[in-house]
Enzyme design. Structure first.
Site: not given
Ligand SMILES: *Cc1c(COP(=O)(O)O)cnc(C)c1O
Length: 367
Positions: A102, A178, A202
């Site tokens: 990511w 993030d 999530k």
């Molecule tokens: C799932 C995830 C993403 C991407 O998320 P989307 O909403 O599908 O764009 C980015 N960073 C992390 C750490 C993630 O777990």
């Protein structure tokens, strides 16, 4: 109907109590004779839902007054573009810590946009099994911000500290986190961040909503030409309603915030539950001869636990039998294989107990 135990990495399990409440309010929201999905986003009812959700989130995370909460769309991935477009307008370089898939995607997206980027640390050569130590970060002299992924959802690698950094001229560098897969899993100190962002699917609610918590002074550093939907300033000024927001996802996120406050008792209580869940699963892995997780113990993720079987030929059988036992979505990410159990807030401790019991039984029979 029985709800099975869902270990999906995202879109992930939601609390049953939240889904029940959404069901009860689905056709007729509080005697109004319509669903939240069918309401104007400008109506008094939806405005109250939206404001309540923000207030509860602010309370849960103790968000300081000089931060705005934005309810965006486009997923965490859209933030990979929005961040450099919003933060590099007055020059400078985006700094990135690279710890896995990511954080890498965030860098590549900024590079594809032609943004000035600098890699402050990269653990790829060592397999991304431990995060860089704080003193190993090489921050560029012109750093405008430092981006990192607090939890690499695929690798199961979590930071055990918030990077805190300054340039060689002493200026503080805003940290952009993030937190897609760890937000609300426990208390954090928002003031350590310039920006926090997280896709909702999530630990917050359904897909389609992305939370951005941004410090006031970072709203006005955008490049000159900005699409309105991509502008933090425009989103903040419009109360996240530059256009029609994802109203139902916003409402469900609000129900999750209420659940965290009232049913769980806040983020400290949530953190204790999450710690127990993770400890149980890692102990089961470490005590076995069949299962393994290679991540350094101080950087093991509480939310996403990847593990392999000593004999990968057993993977298919493991997944089939787990499915038959009501343990869903344990297949590892397609890029790494093996297994992954995601233990987000809505995954109950009983799910981990059922998983570890299944793992022990499977090992005894096949190991
Ligand atoms: C799932 C995830 C993403 C991407 O998320 P989307 O909403 O599908 O764009 C980015 N960073 C992390 C750490 C993630 O777990």
């Amino acid at each position: 109907m029985t709800r099975q135990y869902n270990f999906c990495a995202g879109p992930a399990a939601l609390p049953t109590a939240v889904l029940e409440r959404a069901r009860d309010e689905m056709l007729d929201y509080r005697g109004r004779g319509l669903s939240v999905m069918e309401m104007s986003h400008r109506s008094a009812d939806f405005t109250a839902i939206a404001e309540r959700a923000e207030a509860d989130l602010r309370e849960l995370l103790a968000v300081p007054d000089n931060y705005r909460v934005l309810f965006c769309q486009g997923g965490a991935t859209m933030q990979f573009s929005m961040l450099p477009m919003n933060l590099l307008g007055s020059g400078g370089r985006a700094n990135f810590i690279q710890t896995g898939i990511w954080s890498k995607k965030a860098l590549v997206e900024a590079q594809n946009l032609g943004m000035a980027c600098h890699v402050a640390a990269d653990t790829d050569a060592e397999g991304n099994l431990a995060v860089p130590r704080p003193d190993a970060l090489d921050i560029s002299d012109d750093a405008a911000y430092l981006h990192y992924a607090a939890n690499e959802t695929i690798g199961g690698l979590a930071f055990d500290y918030v990077p805190r950094t300054q340039r060689s001229d002493g200026a503080a560098v805003p940290v952009v986190g993030d937190l897609s897969s760890t937000i609300l899993s426990g208390p954090i100190d928002v003031s350590q961040f310039g920006i926090i962002y997280a896709g909702a699917q999530k630990n917050i609610g359904p897909a389609g909503l992305t939370l951005v918590i941004v410090r006031d002074d970072l709203l006005d550093q955008a490049q000159a030409v900005m699409p309105g939907l991509f502008s933090y300033r425009a989103m903040a000024s419009a109360g996240s309603m530059v256009n029609t927001p994802p109203t139902y996802a916003w409402y469900l996120a609000g129900l999750v915030f209420e659940w965290l406050k009232n049913d769980i008792g806040g983020l400290a209580a949530m953190s204790a539950i999450n710690q127990r869940k993770a400890d149980k699963l890692y102990t089961a892995i470490d005590d076995s001869g069949l299962y393994a997780n290679p991540v350094a113990s101080h950087n093991r993720s509480r939310m996403n636990v990847p593990f392999t079987l000593a004999d990968a030929r057993l993977d298919g059988e493991f997944l089939r039998e787990a499915g038959d036992a009501g343990l869903l979505n344990l297949k590892g990410h397609r890029s790494v294989g093996g297994m992954r159990a995601s233990l987000y807030n809505a995954v109950p401790e009983a799910a981990v107990d059922a998983l570890t019991a299944f793992m022990a039984d499977f090992e005894q029979r096949k190991g």
